[in-house]
Scaffold this motif. Structure first.
Motif, PDB file in Angstrom:
ATOM      1  N   GLY A 177     -18.759  -5.211 -28.186  1.00 31.66           N
ATOM      2  CA  GLY A 177     -18.120  -4.406 -29.227  1.00 31.66           C
ATOM      3  C   GLY A 177     -18.931  -4.346 -30.505  1.00 31.66           C
ATOM      4  O   GLY A 177     -18.984  -3.309 -31.174  1.00 31.66           O
ATOM      5  N   THR A 178     -19.593  -5.457 -30.870  1.00 32.40           N
ATOM      6  CA  THR A 178     -20.325  -5.494 -32.132  1.00 32.40           C
ATOM      7  C   THR A 178     -21.573  -4.620 -32.095  1.00 32.40           C
ATOM      8  O   THR A 178     -22.018  -4.149 -33.141  1.00 32.40           O
ATOM      9  CB  THR A 178     -20.740  -6.931 -32.490  1.00 32.40           C
ATOM     10  OG1 THR A 178     -21.615  -7.434 -31.472  1.00 32.40           O
ATOM     11  CG2 THR A 178     -19.531  -7.837 -32.600  1.00 32.40           C
ATOM     12  N   ARG A 179     -22.146  -4.401 -30.923  1.00 30.36           N
ATOM     13  CA  ARG A 179     -23.393  -3.618 -30.855  1.00 30.36           C
ATOM     14  C   ARG A 179     -23.201  -2.214 -30.272  1.00 30.36           C
ATOM     15  O   ARG A 179     -24.171  -1.512 -30.027  1.00 30.36           O
ATOM     16  CB  ARG A 179     -24.455  -4.375 -30.055  1.00 30.36           C
ATOM     17  CG  ARG A 179     -24.049  -4.755 -28.652  1.00 30.36           C
ATOM     18  CD  ARG A 179     -25.181  -5.480 -27.910  1.00 30.36           C
ATOM     19  NE  ARG A 179     -24.681  -6.059 -26.666  1.00 30.36           N
ATOM     20  CZ  ARG A 179     -24.362  -7.321 -26.506  1.00 30.36           C
ATOM     21  NH1 ARG A 179     -24.507  -8.167 -27.504  1.00 30.36           N
ATOM     22  NH2 ARG A 179     -23.900  -7.771 -25.347  1.00 30.36           N
ATOM     23  N   LYS A 180     -21.961  -1.814 -30.054  1.00 31.64           N
ATOM     24  CA  LYS A 180     -21.710  -0.510 -29.436  1.00 31.64           C
ATOM     25  C   LYS A 180     -22.304   0.630 -30.249  1.00 31.64           C
ATOM     26  O   LYS A 180     -22.979   1.516 -29.711  1.00 31.64           O
ATOM     27  CB  LYS A 180     -20.193  -0.306 -29.265  1.00 31.64           C
ATOM     28  CG  LYS A 180     -19.823   1.001 -28.585  1.00 31.64           C
ATOM     29  CD  LYS A 180     -18.311   1.113 -28.405  1.00 31.64           C
ATOM     30  CE  LYS A 180     -17.943   2.431 -27.724  1.00 31.64           C
ATOM     31  NZ  LYS A 180     -16.470   2.557 -27.552  1.00 31.64           N
ATOM     32  N   SER A 181     -22.077   0.629 -31.570  1.00 30.14           N
ATOM     33  CA  SER A 181     -22.574   1.709 -32.419  1.00 30.14           C
ATOM     34  C   SER A 181     -24.098   1.705 -32.482  1.00 30.14           C
ATOM     35  O   SER A 181     -24.741   2.761 -32.410  1.00 30.14           O
ATOM     36  CB  SER A 181     -21.996   1.590 -33.832  1.00 30.14           C
ATOM     37  OG  SER A 181     -20.593   1.711 -33.811  1.00 30.14           O
ATOM     38  N   LEU A 182     -24.675   0.523 -32.598  1.00 28.23           N
ATOM     39  CA  LEU A 182     -26.133   0.424 -32.661  1.00 28.23           C
ATOM     40  C   LEU A 182     -26.761   0.885 -31.354  1.00 28.23           C
ATOM     41  O   LEU A 182     -27.788   1.591 -31.355  1.00 28.23           O
ATOM     42  CB  LEU A 182     -26.538  -1.021 -32.971  1.00 28.23           C
ATOM     43  CG  LEU A 182     -28.037  -1.287 -33.161  1.00 28.23           C
ATOM     44  CD1 LEU A 182     -28.597  -0.437 -34.298  1.00 28.23           C
ATOM     45  CD2 LEU A 182     -28.292  -2.764 -33.433  1.00 28.23           C
ATOM     46  N   ILE A 237     -26.932   4.649 -31.163  1.00 25.08           N
ATOM     47  CA  ILE A 237     -28.042   5.187 -31.963  1.00 25.08           C
ATOM     48  C   ILE A 237     -29.363   4.998 -31.232  1.00 25.08           C
ATOM     49  O   ILE A 237     -30.186   5.927 -31.143  1.00 25.08           O
ATOM     50  CB  ILE A 237     -28.075   4.507 -33.344  1.00 25.08           C
ATOM     51  CG1 ILE A 237     -26.866   4.939 -34.172  1.00 25.08           C
ATOM     52  CG2 ILE A 237     -29.375   4.835 -34.082  1.00 25.08           C
ATOM     53  CD1 ILE A 237     -26.664   4.118 -35.426  1.00 25.08           C
ATOM     54  N   LEU A 238     -29.574   3.811 -30.685  1.00 25.30           N
ATOM     55  CA  LEU A 238     -30.843   3.513 -30.021  1.00 25.30           C
ATOM     56  C   LEU A 238     -31.017   4.310 -28.736  1.00 25.30           C
ATOM     57  O   LEU A 238     -32.146   4.623 -28.339  1.00 25.30           O
ATOM     58  CB  LEU A 238     -30.930   2.016 -29.721  1.00 25.30           C
ATOM     59  CG  LEU A 238     -31.026   1.090 -30.943  1.00 25.30           C
ATOM     60  CD1 LEU A 238     -30.890  -0.370 -30.518  1.00 25.30           C
ATOM     61  CD2 LEU A 238     -32.338   1.304 -31.684  1.00 25.30           C
ATOM     62  N   ALA A 239     -29.914   4.636 -28.072  1.00 25.47           N
ATOM     63  CA  ALA A 239     -30.003   5.426 -26.841  1.00 25.47           C
ATOM     64  C   ALA A 239     -30.372   6.866 -27.126  1.00 25.47           C
ATOM     65  O   ALA A 239     -30.980   7.554 -26.288  1.00 25.47           O
ATOM     66  CB  ALA A 239     -28.678   5.358 -26.079  1.00 25.47           C
ATOM     67  N   GLY A 240     -30.016   7.368 -28.319  1.00 25.52           N
ATOM     68  CA  GLY A 240     -30.371   8.723 -28.705  1.00 25.52           C
ATOM     69  C   GLY A 240     -29.521   9.776 -28.025  1.00 25.52           C
ATOM     70  O   GLY A 240     -28.636   9.488 -27.210  1.00 25.52           O
ATOM     71  N   GLY A 241     -29.799  11.026 -28.369  1.00 27.99           N
ATOM     72  CA  GLY A 241     -29.084  12.145 -27.759  1.00 27.99           C
ATOM     73  C   GLY A 241     -27.930  12.661 -28.575  1.00 27.99           C
ATOM     74  O   GLY A 241     -27.433  13.755 -28.336  1.00 27.99           O
ATOM     75  N   LYS A 242     -27.483  11.899 -29.564  1.00 29.18           N
ATOM     76  CA  LYS A 242     -26.357  12.319 -30.400  1.00 29.18           C
ATOM     77  C   LYS A 242     -26.687  12.074 -31.875  1.00 29.18           C
ATOM     78  O   LYS A 242     -25.899  11.525 -32.631  1.00 29.18           O
ATOM     79  CB  LYS A 242     -25.086  11.552 -30.014  1.00 29.18           C
ATOM     80  CG  LYS A 242     -24.631  11.779 -28.576  1.00 29.18           C
ATOM     81  CD  LYS A 242     -23.394  10.953 -28.260  1.00 29.18           C
ATOM     82  CE  LYS A 242     -22.955  11.153 -26.813  1.00 29.18           C
ATOM     83  NZ  LYS A 242     -21.754  10.329 -26.482  1.00 29.18           N
ATOM     84  N   GLY A 243     -27.882  12.478 -32.241  1.00 23.64           N
ATOM     85  CA  GLY A 243     -28.297  12.258 -33.622  1.00 23.64           C
ATOM     86  C   GLY A 243     -28.806  10.860 -33.868  1.00 23.64           C
ATOM     87  O   GLY A 243     -28.709  10.353 -34.976  1.00 23.64           O
ATOM     88  N   GLY A 244     -29.349  10.229 -32.823  1.00 24.13           N
ATOM     89  CA  GLY A 244     -29.844   8.871 -32.933  1.00 24.13           C
ATOM     90  C   GLY A 244     -31.347   8.814 -33.125  1.00 24.13           C
ATOM     91  O   GLY A 244     -31.918   9.527 -33.950  1.00 24.13           O
ATOM     92  N   VAL A 245     -32.022   7.990 -32.321  1.00 29.56           N
ATOM     93  CA  VAL A 245     -33.456   7.755 -32.518  1.00 29.56           C
ATOM     94  C   VAL A 245     -34.309   9.003 -32.342  1.00 29.56           C
ATOM     95  O   VAL A 245     -35.436   9.061 -32.836  1.00 29.56           O
ATOM     96  CB  VAL A 245     -33.977   6.658 -31.561  1.00 29.56           C
ATOM     97  CG1 VAL A 245     -33.433   5.302 -31.937  1.00 29.56           C
ATOM     98  CG2 VAL A 245     -33.644   6.997 -30.116  1.00 29.56           C
ATOM     99  N   GLU A 246     -33.761  10.004 -31.660  1.00 30.59           N
ATOM    100  CA  GLU A 246     -34.569  11.223 -31.489  1.00 30.59           C
ATOM    101  C   GLU A 246     -34.796  11.948 -32.805  1.00 30.59           C
ATOM    102  O   GLU A 246     -35.660  12.824 -32.900  1.00 30.59           O
ATOM    103  CB  GLU A 246     -33.897  12.160 -30.473  1.00 30.59           C
ATOM    104  CG  GLU A 246     -32.695  12.947 -31.001  1.00 30.59           C
ATOM    105  CD  GLU A 246     -31.400  12.160 -30.930  1.00 30.59           C
ATOM    106  OE1 GLU A 246     -30.335  12.754 -31.124  1.00 30.59           O
ATOM    107  OE2 GLU A 246     -31.470  10.943 -30.651  1.00 30.59           O
ATOM    108  N   LYS A 247     -34.060  11.555 -33.837  1.00 28.01           N
ATOM    109  CA  LYS A 247     -34.215  12.170 -35.160  1.00 28.01           C
ATOM    110  C   LYS A 247     -35.323  11.505 -35.985  1.00 28.01           C
ATOM    111  O   LYS A 247     -35.644  11.978 -37.083  1.00 28.01           O
ATOM    112  CB  LYS A 247     -32.897  12.070 -35.939  1.00 28.01           C
ATOM    113  CG  LYS A 247     -31.745  12.875 -35.341  1.00 28.01           C
ATOM    114  CD  LYS A 247     -31.969  14.358 -35.490  1.00 28.01           C
ATOM    115  CE  LYS A 247     -30.761  15.154 -35.032  1.00 28.01           C
ATOM    116  NZ  LYS A 247     -30.959  16.608 -35.192  1.00 28.01           N
TER     117      LYS A 247
END
Length: 530
Positions: A106-111, A114-124
């Motif tokens: 639960g604590t790392r779900k949001s991170l 982001i790291l997986a990308g595809g929804k405004g994450g690392v691909e940006k």
């Protein structure tokens, strides 16, 4: 290499022993802080972004940090021919180490999202910025990253075994060249199956490192120890975790007569305490916490008979000032897996130990909290000033721990009326004193999150205490900034300016001999937005 070339943007390392510090909320702010130190132009860009996002700059939500701080900052770097883009030429590396030790899923779900990308994450991120992530393949991490087209995965298993084996051989040779010949070193390296942690433990076992004459392999010759690690009989290839677990069992079997009920009970009691402790404590503090656990017999209070022979598995065994903790995260997994640890399984004791930790932390605070604990003589100094910083270091580790983590231990249990009475004493008699320690140890912000869960713990069973805890949380949120900067302002600023109807105000203002009085305009109730 990247650091030497000024291209290491940031390196953030998770640590399982610091999970209670909500470190997942600090990843992105730390990266931004480190980037600001790369170049003056980057520092100015960070300043501009923070000023533009004042409302979100202090947010603990990872999504808000990414959207309002990280992405706008990197957008400045991506704009061609600007000062910011020219300041970071060439590849920039951001390292996030040991994500698997960041807490639960639960604590790392949001991170992870982001790291997986595809929804405004690392691909940006700009094309010259790369994130290097290390982790064990836990289910949630593997599931989030394995199918991402923005992630290139490389398993440690894919590293050529000859390369790893060569490194391990050099390591073992360096440590055991006075004990083993070349053939034995090579056999030990092959037995490790590429696991450096196994090689480390094997060397510790061969050397018989110990304290007070009790240690791994005590009483065995080097030849017998070697034969136990590398038996002549052929055996099937073992999975990496199983190989480590087998080593843990070998070391523990040499140190403990675990079939003895008293030995087993004492071992499980001490290990479960180390397992549930939210940040490592030194030997003396662990013993002191056990002194307040009523279910532990007096003869079992001292942890020394257990940890003295575990120098190969635990750090801090030989130094009373160094916190005690497993050297490797896999030892936690071993102790909590019945199939892996067998007689050394400590998982059954966890619930009892959690209750003991709640009793202990509340008792430590009841005994040691007091008004002006740091002996502050003036309100003109901030906590960061030298004199107060020195005073803060004098607060005993067990009291620091109790103030920071009693909430986290409490909310792992069901409601208990006896524990509620102890919490009632803390809130009704010692609440400002508790805030003093949180202020001096810079723990106010991180502790407010688990304290919010205490309200839920009370809610259905004790409405009166739940209401006071809710009021106390509003007090913390509204006055956190002055309190965290200067401890005297708990009494000089926060309490006098709290709303008249505040339960905290009504409980503690009458106890202050001298305090400010708001002649006009004092709030009646808490503001809707804080």
């Amino acid at each position: 290499l990247f650091r030497d070339n000024g291209q290491l943007g940031s390196c953030f390392c998770f640590d399982r022993s610091k999970a209670g510090e909500q470190r997942h909320e600090k990843v992105l702010p730390t990266i931004i802080h480190d980037l600001a130190n790369l170049h003056p132009v980057v520092r100015k860009a960070v300043k501009d972004v923070v000023e533009d996002a004042k409302d979100q700059a202090s947010s603990s939500y990872v999504e808000s940090q990414w959207e309002y701080l990280m992405l706008p900052l990197f957008a400045k770097f991506a704009t061609p021919a600007t000062a910011a883009s020219l300041a970071l030429i060439g590849p920039i590396l951001i390292v996030i180490d040991a994500l698997d030790e960041s807490g639960d899923s639960g604590t790392r779900k949001s991170l992870l999202s982001i790291l997986a990308g595809g929804k405004g994450g690392v691909e940006k991120l700009p094309p010259n910025v790369r994130v290097l992530l290390t982790s064990r393949p836990l289910d949630d991490i593997h599931g989030a990253l394995t199918k991402s087209r923005y992630v290139y995965r490389k398993s440690m298993d894919k590293i050529p075994k000859t390369s790893t084996c060569s490194d391990i051989t050099r390591y073992i040779t360096d440590r055991l060249k006075h004990l083993l010949d070349e053939g034995q070193v090579e056999k030990l390296a092959l037995t490790s199956q590429g696991l450096f942690q196994w090689a480390y433990l094997a060397c510790e076992y061969m050397l018989g490192h110990h304290v007070d004459g009790k240690g791994t392999g005590a009483g065995l010759s080097h030849t017998k120890r070697f034969n136990k690690l590398c038996p002549d009989t052929s055996r099937q290839a073992t999975h990496g975790d199983e190989l480590l677990y087998s080593m843990y069992t070998t070391i523990l079997d040499e140190s403990f007569s675990i079939k003895d009920d008293d030995v087993c009970k004492q071992f499980c009691s001490v290990m479960s305490q180390i397992l549930v402790t939210r940040e490592p404590l030194p030997r003396g503090s662990l013993n002191m916490m056990r002194d307040y656990m009523p279910d532990i017999p007096a003869e079992d209070k001292d942890i020394s008979p257990v940890i003295d022979s575990m120098g190969a598995l635990l750090s801090g065994v030989s130094d009373p000032l160094i916190p005690i903790q497993p050297i490797h995260a896999s030892f936690y997994d071993y102790l909590t897996s019945k199939s892996a640890s067998g007689d050394f399984f400590a998982g059954l004791e966890v619930t009892n130990t959690q209750r003991g930790m709640v009793q202990s932390t509340l008792a430590v605070m009841e005994e040691k909290l007091c008004f002006n604990i740091a002996g502050v003589k003036t309100s003109y100094h901030k906590n960061a000033d030298d004199a107060l910083a020195v005073a803060a270091k004098e607060i005993p580790p067990e009291l620091r721990y109790a103030c920071k983590h009693w909430c986290g231990h409490l909310t792992t249990l069901s409601y208990d009326s006896d524990l509620a009475k102890s919490v009632e004493y803390l809130l009704y008699e010692q609440f400002p004193f508790w805030l003093e320690v949180l202020s001096l140890t810079r723990s106010l912000w991180t502790t407010s999150v688990p304290f919010a869960q205490v309200i839920t713990w009370f809610q259905e069973e004790n409405g009166k205490l739940s209401e006071f805890a809710r009021d106390a949380l509003q007090f913390i949120r509204l006055f956190a900034t002055p309190i965290s900067q200067s401890v005297p302002h708990i009494y000089l600023s926060a309490l006098p300016f709290a709303p008249r109807e505040s339960l905290v105000y009504r409980k503690y203002i009458p106890r202050l001999r001298y305090s400010l009085t708001v002649a006009e305009g004092q709030m009646e109730t808490w503001p809707n937005l804080q």
